[in-house]
Design a protein around this motif. Structure first.
Motif, PDB file in Angstrom:
ATOM      1  N   VAL A   1       4.686  42.045 -14.429  1.00 10.53           N
ATOM      2  CA  VAL A   1       4.037  40.663 -14.064  1.00 10.53           C
ATOM      3  C   VAL A   1       4.612  39.435 -14.720  1.00 10.53           C
ATOM      4  O   VAL A   1       5.374  38.630 -14.393  1.00 10.53           O
ATOM      5  CB  VAL A   1       2.611  40.634 -14.190  1.00 10.53           C
ATOM      6  CG1 VAL A   1       2.113  38.999 -13.954  1.00 10.53           C
ATOM      7  CG2 VAL A   1       2.068  41.435 -12.872  1.00 10.53           C
ATOM      8  N   PRO A   2       4.597  39.615 -16.014  1.00  4.41           N
ATOM      9  CA  PRO A   2       5.293  38.686 -16.999  1.00  4.41           C
ATOM     10  C   PRO A   2       6.875  38.535 -16.710  1.00  4.41           C
ATOM     11  O   PRO A   2       7.632  37.435 -16.981  1.00  4.41           O
ATOM     12  CB  PRO A   2       4.891  38.843 -18.310  1.00  4.41           C
ATOM     13  CG  PRO A   2       4.530  40.329 -18.349  1.00  4.41           C
ATOM     14  CD  PRO A   2       3.990  40.464 -16.956  1.00  4.41           C
TER      15      PRO A   2
ATOM     16  N   SER B   1       6.212  30.881 -10.183  1.00 11.42           N
ATOM     17  CA  SER B   1       7.103  30.729 -11.302  1.00 11.42           C
ATOM     18  C   SER B   1       8.440  30.077 -10.901  1.00 11.42           C
ATOM     19  O   SER B   1       8.951  29.140 -11.303  1.00 11.42           O
ATOM     20  CB  SER B   1       7.202  31.513 -12.324  1.00 11.42           C
ATOM     21  OG  SER B   1       8.178  32.752 -11.830  1.00 11.42           O
ATOM     22  N   ALA B   2       9.090  30.513  -9.869  1.00 10.57           N
ATOM     23  CA  ALA B   2      10.224  30.230  -9.578  1.00 10.57           C
ATOM     24  C   ALA B   2      10.656  28.650  -9.303  1.00 10.57           C
ATOM     25  O   ALA B   2      11.466  28.149  -9.695  1.00 10.57           O
ATOM     26  CB  ALA B   2      10.908  31.062  -8.246  1.00 10.57           C
TER      27      ALA B   2
ATOM     28  N   ALA C   1       1.675  31.516 -13.701  1.00 14.63           N
ATOM     29  CA  ALA C   1       2.237  32.595 -13.033  1.00 14.63           C
ATOM     30  C   ALA C   1       1.688  34.008 -13.621  1.00 14.63           C
ATOM     31  O   ALA C   1       1.423  34.815 -12.696  1.00 14.63           O
ATOM     32  CB  ALA C   1       3.589  32.355 -13.024  1.00 14.63           C
ATOM     33  N   ALA C   2       1.736  34.168 -14.743  1.00 16.51           N
ATOM     34  CA  ALA C   2       1.170  35.474 -15.491  1.00 16.51           C
ATOM     35  C   ALA C   2      -0.218  35.826 -15.103  1.00 16.51           C
ATOM     36  O   ALA C   2      -0.278  36.808 -14.654  1.00 16.51           O
ATOM     37  CB  ALA C   2       1.428  35.411 -16.957  1.00 16.51           C
ATOM     38  N   VAL C   3      -1.106  34.424 -15.501  1.00 13.72           N
ATOM     39  CA  VAL C   3      -2.535  35.006 -14.984  1.00 13.72           C
ATOM     40  C   VAL C   3      -2.780  35.451 -13.863  1.00 13.72           C
ATOM     41  O   VAL C   3      -3.569  36.376 -13.476  1.00 13.72           O
ATOM     42  CB  VAL C   3      -3.335  33.802 -15.670  1.00 13.72           C
ATOM     43  CG1 VAL C   3      -4.562  33.938 -15.486  1.00 13.72           C
ATOM     44  CG2 VAL C   3      -3.155  33.636 -17.262  1.00 13.72           C
ATOM     45  N   MET C   4      -1.979  34.559 -12.920  1.00  9.45           N
ATOM     46  CA  MET C   4      -2.543  35.021 -11.499  1.00  9.45           C
ATOM     47  C   MET C   4      -1.956  36.366 -11.155  1.00  9.45           C
ATOM     48  O   MET C   4      -2.500  37.057 -10.133  1.00  9.45           O
ATOM     49  CB  MET C   4      -1.874  33.620 -10.754  1.00  9.45           C
ATOM     50  CG  MET C   4      -2.566  32.530 -10.633  1.00  9.45           C
ATOM     51  SD  MET C   4      -4.205  32.543 -10.038  1.00  9.45           S
ATOM     52  CE  MET C   4      -4.101  33.345  -8.487  1.00  9.45           C
ATOM     53  N   GLY C   5      -0.843  36.791 -11.633  1.00  9.57           N
ATOM     54  CA  GLY C   5      -0.171  37.866 -11.314  1.00  9.57           C
ATOM     55  C   GLY C   5      -1.163  38.912 -11.757  1.00  9.57           C
ATOM     56  O   GLY C   5      -1.436  40.105 -11.146  1.00  9.57           O
TER      57      GLY C   5
ATOM     58  N   SER D   1      -4.818  30.413  -3.398  1.00  9.89           N
ATOM     59  CA  SER D   1      -4.681  28.796  -3.767  1.00  9.89           C
ATOM     60  C   SER D   1      -5.680  28.256  -4.588  1.00  9.89           C
ATOM     61  O   SER D   1      -5.378  27.439  -5.379  1.00  9.89           O
ATOM     62  CB  SER D   1      -4.511  28.078  -2.278  1.00  9.89           C
ATOM     63  OG  SER D   1      -5.590  28.014  -1.552  1.00  9.89           O
ATOM     64  N   ALA D   2      -6.891  28.873  -4.141  1.00 19.34           N
ATOM     65  CA  ALA D   2      -8.194  27.925  -4.922  1.00 19.34           C
ATOM     66  C   ALA D   2      -7.909  28.575  -6.375  1.00 19.34           C
ATOM     67  O   ALA D   2      -8.107  27.829  -7.381  1.00 19.34           O
ATOM     68  CB  ALA D   2      -9.577  28.722  -4.235  1.00 19.34           C
ATOM     69  N   ALA D   3      -7.761  30.050  -6.598  1.00 22.24           N
ATOM     70  CA  ALA D   3      -7.765  30.434  -7.958  1.00 22.24           C
ATOM     71  C   ALA D   3      -6.481  29.951  -8.795  1.00 22.24           C
ATOM     72  O   ALA D   3      -6.635  29.697  -9.633  1.00 22.24           O
ATOM     73  CB  ALA D   3      -7.582  32.007  -7.933  1.00 22.24           C
ATOM     74  N   THR D   4      -5.432  29.638  -7.954  1.00 27.42           N
ATOM     75  CA  THR D   4      -4.086  29.226  -8.617  1.00 27.42           C
ATOM     76  C   THR D   4      -4.635  27.638  -9.296  1.00 27.42           C
ATOM     77  O   THR D   4      -4.101  27.445 -10.179  1.00 27.42           O
ATOM     78  CB  THR D   4      -3.130  29.253  -7.725  1.00 27.42           C
ATOM     79  OG1 THR D   4      -2.877  30.705  -7.229  1.00 27.42           O
ATOM     80  CG2 THR D   4      -1.701  28.647  -8.421  1.00 27.42           C
ATOM     81  N   THR D   5      -5.115  26.922  -8.394  1.00 27.71           N
ATOM     82  CA  THR D   5      -5.341  25.633  -8.885  1.00 27.71           C
ATOM     83  C   THR D   5      -6.326  25.629 -10.146  1.00 27.71           C
ATOM     84  O   THR D   5      -6.059  24.894 -11.081  1.00 27.71           O
ATOM     85  CB  THR D   5      -6.214  24.872  -7.645  1.00 27.71           C
ATOM     86  OG1 THR D   5      -5.516  25.031  -6.385  1.00 27.71           O
ATOM     87  CG2 THR D   5      -6.597  23.291  -8.098  1.00 27.71           C
ATOM     88  N   VAL D   6      -7.441  26.452  -9.978  1.00 29.41           N
ATOM     89  CA  VAL D   6      -8.139  26.535 -11.263  1.00 29.41           C
ATOM     90  C   VAL D   6      -7.103  26.844 -12.449  1.00 29.41           C
ATOM     91  O   VAL D   6      -7.496  26.440 -13.608  1.00 29.41           O
ATOM     92  CB  VAL D   6      -9.440  27.245 -10.924  1.00 29.41           C
ATOM     93  CG1 VAL D   6     -10.172  27.752 -11.998  1.00 29.41           C
ATOM     94  CG2 VAL D   6     -10.462  26.834  -9.844  1.00 29.41           C
ATOM     95  N   VAL D   7      -6.787  27.970 -12.314  1.00 34.17           N
ATOM     96  CA  VAL D   7      -5.819  28.446 -13.501  1.00 34.17           C
ATOM     97  C   VAL D   7      -4.861  27.403 -13.844  1.00 34.17           C
ATOM     98  O   VAL D   7      -4.702  27.276 -15.138  1.00 34.17           O
ATOM     99  CB  VAL D   7      -5.098  29.395 -13.099  1.00 34.17           C
ATOM    100  CG1 VAL D   7      -4.430  30.161 -14.170  1.00 34.17           C
ATOM    101  CG2 VAL D   7      -6.250  31.030 -12.868  1.00 34.17           C
ATOM    102  N   ALA D   8      -3.990  26.617 -12.973  1.00 35.35           N
ATOM    103  CA  ALA D   8      -3.079  25.893 -13.283  1.00 35.35           C
ATOM    104  C   ALA D   8      -3.832  24.518 -14.103  1.00 35.35           C
ATOM    105  O   ALA D   8      -3.152  24.137 -15.195  1.00 35.35           O
ATOM    106  CB  ALA D   8      -2.445  25.411 -12.094  1.00 35.35           C
TER     107      ALA D   8
END
Length: 350
Positions: A114-115, A154-155, A188-192, A331-338
């Motif tokens: 993942v990382p 990440s890309a 990116a790493a946390v979401m992975g 998308s919801a989880a990515t928004t919170v983590v970002a």
């Protein structure tokens, strides 16, 4: 008995050998990639509006309209070279990078992959418009979904073109470039990892889609088609994003901006939501963020971290590729983590 024969039972218990009809294999013509008709029409319409605004009508000389025109053109002209470079690199990767590259270089353990896949975004850049089909292709080629999703995020966020554009948009502020790199890579790493440990296969509906070189096709032809599609698609959103940012700067009353920009707790979620709605391509969003001078550096960092990972066009692409259940949750989880990563990293560096 031949392979096309079969036994057919009859009423008196005997069996008769009859020839079964030959099985025909349908030849499915290769599917062409989606043509950028909609994006081209949007770009053409926006170009027409810009040309109209450059005309000599009297009401177009009003100070507010002149300010809108200046901001819009400045954002678009500044971002255009980076958009060209980014889409050219994306098309080259799609056409020339070997299909099994990731399966050969990624660690076998998914938690380590993942990382590594997230950091590979800095080596193999791509526009966010192309990140979804690329991630789908990686999954079909044997890459674990968690690593593919880390690369998907990440890309478009930490590639050299985006980081260079950020440095140009924020001159003399290397901390902003470093903060964007660290916050995006952490997201990116946390979401992975979250998908690795909590994701469910039933949420994922991989579509049968191909990216990369296809046998018998000219690589340069594929490069040209990929570049054309990505540039027209992303270019249309770039111009629309520039117009939206200019409208935001000119039309929104200063009192409204002061309400959000004056409070760090309101400014961060406000610009995060604005990034989702504007859907500016990652090669250009730094220039839009730099134009939002009334907001804090942390809020503008949030805009640049959320935008390449979650916006309206990406949600639609994810839903069409992996399914609606995946797109809504991811998308919801990515928004919170970002947002959390932007606040933590921005609080320490900016």
């Amino acid at each position: 008995m031949g392979k096309t024969d079969e036994l057919v039972g009859v009423a008196d218990g005997t069996a008769t050998v009859v020839a079964a009809p030959p099985v025909r294999t349908a030849v499915v013509p290769p599917r062409r990639g989606p043509r950028p008709v909609t994006a081209a029409l949007v770009a053409a319409a926006v170009l027409g509006i810009v040309v109209l605004l450059l005309g000599g009508a009297g009401w177009l000389d009003q100070p507010a309209v002149q300010a809108w025109r200046t901001i819009c053109l400045a954002i678009a002209v500044q971002a255009l070279p980076f958009l060209l470079l980014g889409t050219a690199l994306s098309g080259a990767i799609n056409a020339f990078v070997p299909a099994d590259l990731f399966t050969r270089v990624l660690p076998k353990r998914a938690a380590l992959a993942v990382p590594v896949a997230g950091m590979a975004g800095a080596v193999l850049p791509g526009c966010e418009c192309a990140s979804v089909p690329v991630a789908n292709s990686l999954i079909r080629r044997g890459v674990t979904p968690a690593a593919a999703f880390a690369f998907l995020l990440s890309a478009p966020a930490i590639n050299p073109v985006v980081l260079t554009a950020t440095a140009v948009a924020f001159p003399g502020n290397p901390a902003m470039v470093a903060a964007r790199l660290l916050a995006s890579l952490a997201t990116a790493a946390v979401m992975g990892w979250l998908w690795l440990y909590f994701g469910k296969e039933k949420w994922l509906r991989p579509a049968v889609r191909h990216t990369g070189h296809q046998h018998g096709h000219s690589r340069w032809t594929e490069f040209r088609h990929g570049f054309q599609y990505d540039f027209l698609h992303a270019g249309g959103f770039l111009v629309l994003g520039a117009m939206a940012a200019a409208t935001f700067n000119v039309a929104v009353p200063r009192s409204v901006l002061d309400t959000f920009s004056g409070s760090p707790w309101l400014a961060v979620p406000f610009l995060a939501g604005l990034a989702v709605l504007l859907a500016v391509c990652s090669e250009a969003d730094a220039f839009v963020a730099a134009s939002l001078t009334g907001f804090s550096p942390m809020a503008r960092l949030t805009f640049m971290v959320v935008g390449p990972m979650v916006d309206l066009k990406l949600i639609a692409l994810q839903a069409g590729t992996f399914g609606r259940a995946f797109a809504l949750r991811f998308s919801a989880a990515t928004t919170v983590v970002a947002v959390a990563a932007s606040v933590l990293v921005g609080g320490g560096l900016l």
